[in-house]
Design a protein around this motif. Structure first.
Motif, PDB file in Angstrom:
ATOM      1  N   LEU A 100       0.846  -1.067  -0.057  1.00 29.48           N
ATOM      2  CA  LEU A 100       0.095  -0.027   0.080  1.00 29.48           C
ATOM      3  C   LEU A 100       0.884   1.331  -0.095  1.00 29.48           C
ATOM      4  N   LEU A 101       1.668   1.460   0.973  1.00 28.10           N
ATOM      5  CA  LEU A 101       2.529   2.595   1.027  1.00 28.10           C
ATOM      6  C   LEU A 101       3.443   2.922  -0.473  1.00 28.10           C
ATOM      7  N   PRO A 102       3.988   1.760  -0.844  1.00 24.50           N
ATOM      8  CA  PRO A 102       4.530   1.999  -2.271  1.00 24.50           C
ATOM      9  C   PRO A 102       3.644   2.357  -3.217  1.00 24.50           C
ATOM     10  N   ALA A 103       2.582   1.849  -3.483  1.00 25.31           N
ATOM     11  CA  ALA A 103       1.345   2.223  -4.313  1.00 25.31           C
ATOM     12  C   ALA A 103       1.154   3.809  -4.450  1.00 25.31           C
ATOM     13  N   VAL A 104       1.069   4.127  -3.122  1.00 27.24           N
ATOM     14  CA  VAL A 104       1.045   5.928  -3.010  1.00 27.24           C
ATOM     15  C   VAL A 104       2.333   6.463  -3.302  1.00 27.24           C
ATOM     16  N   ALA A 105       3.361   6.197  -2.786  1.00 32.06           N
ATOM     17  CA  ALA A 105       4.628   6.768  -2.970  1.00 32.06           C
ATOM     18  C   ALA A 105       5.180   6.833  -4.365  1.00 32.06           C
ATOM     19  N   ALA A 106       5.176   5.660  -5.020  1.00 30.07           N
ATOM     20  CA  ALA A 106       5.909   5.530  -6.408  1.00 30.07           C
ATOM     21  C   ALA A 106       5.644   6.355  -7.396  1.00 30.07           C
ATOM     22  N   PRO A 107       4.119   6.786  -7.518  1.00 38.26           N
ATOM     23  CA  PRO A 107       3.771   7.715  -8.648  1.00 38.26           C
ATOM     24  C   PRO A 107       4.135   9.104  -8.324  1.00 38.26           C
ATOM     25  N   ILE A 108       4.294   9.279  -7.041  1.00 36.99           N
ATOM     26  CA  ILE A 108       4.562  10.697  -6.469  1.00 36.99           C
ATOM     27  C   ILE A 108       6.072  11.086  -6.680  1.00 36.99           C
ATOM     28  N   VAL A 109       7.018   9.838  -6.383  1.00 36.78           N
ATOM     29  CA  VAL A 109       8.383  10.097  -6.410  1.00 36.78           C
ATOM     30  C   VAL A 109       8.527  10.206  -7.945  1.00 36.78           C
ATOM     31  N   ALA A 110       8.180   8.990  -8.676  1.00 32.98           N
ATOM     32  CA  ALA A 110       8.620   9.062  -9.944  1.00 32.98           C
ATOM     33  C   ALA A 110       7.965  10.320 -10.652  1.00 32.98           C
ATOM     34  N   GLY A 111       6.958  10.863 -10.400  1.00 30.58           N
ATOM     35  CA  GLY A 111       6.302  12.139 -11.006  1.00 30.58           C
ATOM     36  C   GLY A 111       7.222  13.319 -10.743  1.00 30.58           C
TER      37      GLY A 111
END
Length: 418
Positions: A136-147
């Motif tokens: 769950l945490l990577p699901a939220v963090a991944a698009p934000i960090v990559a974006g």
């Protein structure tokens, strides 16, 4: 024992079928921007991605171990439960592919596994800590960090290349985009192929064919790698259309920044054993890169539909998997009924997709059509306050009609002349 061996074989085949859908569902992650900017021809792009997906499957087993050893309690899992989980994941993949939405195959699989495990053994069968920290945490963090990374990289790229020759710079960035697309494909194989490895390994442990806490056997790694590579080669052209132009219009500089940022996030998460969604990472990077160019915008209407699909993925796949597990509990005929339903539903979705065929022969044309679609309220507002790129002002001035001459009050009117 014969019946048990049969169900185990069905689970392995179904897992490879899921891996196949994962391949064509996620081809867009690596190759949509490369195809949309013209850096590679469509068939060449998917062939390159397929080979690198296969290579990436052999680089690590950390994500596979997260699924086979960490997410659910393997001691209470039967092969029928894993079969039901795969049914939920496959159907969600096919439905989102049909409508061209880049949802997460990873979360579809996680949702299916959670739903089937809870239906079989209760909520205690799911390890909540692993679910939160590695899903769950990577699901939220991944698009934000990559974006954010892609946005900053795009702006830096345009800033550094301000004085460079336009055509030479574009050519160089296209070459860099090919390399970064290959890196994304390698990362996708490293992360997503492992999920199927973990599912098959979990089934083998549940069936008594492997000892608990075993790593995936070599034949499982090879089978998962080949299945995802084959699916990738066939190409998920509908989702490529959405990712290539449906979210934003990318130039080669932005495509390079987006793919490099996404690949970095995916490879880092694979090393840490996070069951990351490559779709979330790449989509976030594409949107970030879209906003990284002066005057660039994101089509938020498309993005909103995509966000809704992301939110529905886990619960939708979990619900279907839970229903499938309940039917499988009725015995061998229940399992057979679920298998027939899966095949029939998959065939029906494929038949519906034939009404509007999208493949390598027309995906570039469809990308051009997608670029001309209405942008939406937010995008229009952002475009209105953004200065136009260089050269646009002159073009607009040239196309405007000449102002009408102001009439001279002393000149005789037509009526007076007559």
């Amino acid at each position: 024992m014969e019946s048990f061996s049969l169900i185990l074989a069905i689970v392995v085949v179904t897992a490879l079928a899921f891996d196949f859908t994962n391949g064509f569902h996620d081809t867009a992650n690596a190759m949509a921007t490369t195809i949309s900017t013209g850096a590679l021809k469509p068939k060449v792009a998917v062939a390159m991605s397929a080979v690198l997906n296969l290579v990436g499957a052999f680089l690590s087993v950390e994500v596979a171990n997260t699924i086979s050893k960490g997410l659910v309690d393997e001691t209470g899992i039967r092969p029928e439960v894993i079969f039901a989980a795969l049914v939920g994941a496959i159907l969600w993949n096919l439905l989102t592919w049909l409508v061209g939405l880049p949802s997460s195959s990873s979360h579809a699989l996680m949702g299916g596994l959670i739903g089937a495990a809870v239906a079989s053994a209760g909520i205690g069968a799911v390890n909540g800590d692993v679910l939160v920290t590695k899903v769950l945490l990577p699901a939220v963090a991944a698009p934000i960090v990559a974006g954010v990374a892609a946005l900053l990289a795009s702006r830096m790229t345009y800033s550094l290349g301000r004085k460079a020759d336009g055509k030479a710079a574009a050519k160089g960035y296209r070459a860099g985009q090919i390399a970064s697309a290959g890196l994304v494909s390698l990362a996708h194989g490293t992360n997503d192929a492992q999920k199927t490895m973990g599912i098959i390994t979990l089934a083998l442990i549940a069936g008594g064919s492997l000892a608990p806490d075993s790593d995936p056997p070599v034949w499982v790694i090879l089978g998962a790698g080949l299945a995802i590579a084959l699916g990738t080669y066939l190409g998920g052209w509908r989702i490529i259309r959405t990712m290539g132009k449906g979210l934003t219009d990318l130039q080669p500089q932005q495509g390079f920044a987006a793919q490099t940022s996404a690949a970095t996030v995916i490879l880092a998460s694979s090393h840490l054993g996070f069951s990351l969604s490559t779709t979330h990472s790449v989509s976030g990077a594409v949107m970030g890169a879209g906003l990284g160019r002066k005057g660039g915008v994101v089509r938020w209407s498309t993005a909103t539909r995509m966000f809704v699909a992301w939110g529905l993925t886990l619960p939708a796949a979990a619900l279907v998997a839970a229903l499938a597990e309940w039917v499988c509990r009725l015995g061998d005929w229940g399992t057979a009924l679920v298998a027939v339903f899966l095949v029939a539903a998959s065939f029906a979705i494929w038949r519906i997709s034939r009404r509007e065929v999208v493949d390598h022969t027309n995906v570039v044309d469809d990308l051009a059509v997608g670029a001309a679609e209405p942008a939406g309220v937010v995008t229009t507002a952002m475009a209105a306050v953004s200065p136009p790129p260089a050269g646009v002002t002159e073009d607009l001035t040239a196309t405007l009609p000449a102002p009408a001459a102001t009439p001279d009050p002393k000149a005789p009117s037509a009526a007076t002349t007559v």
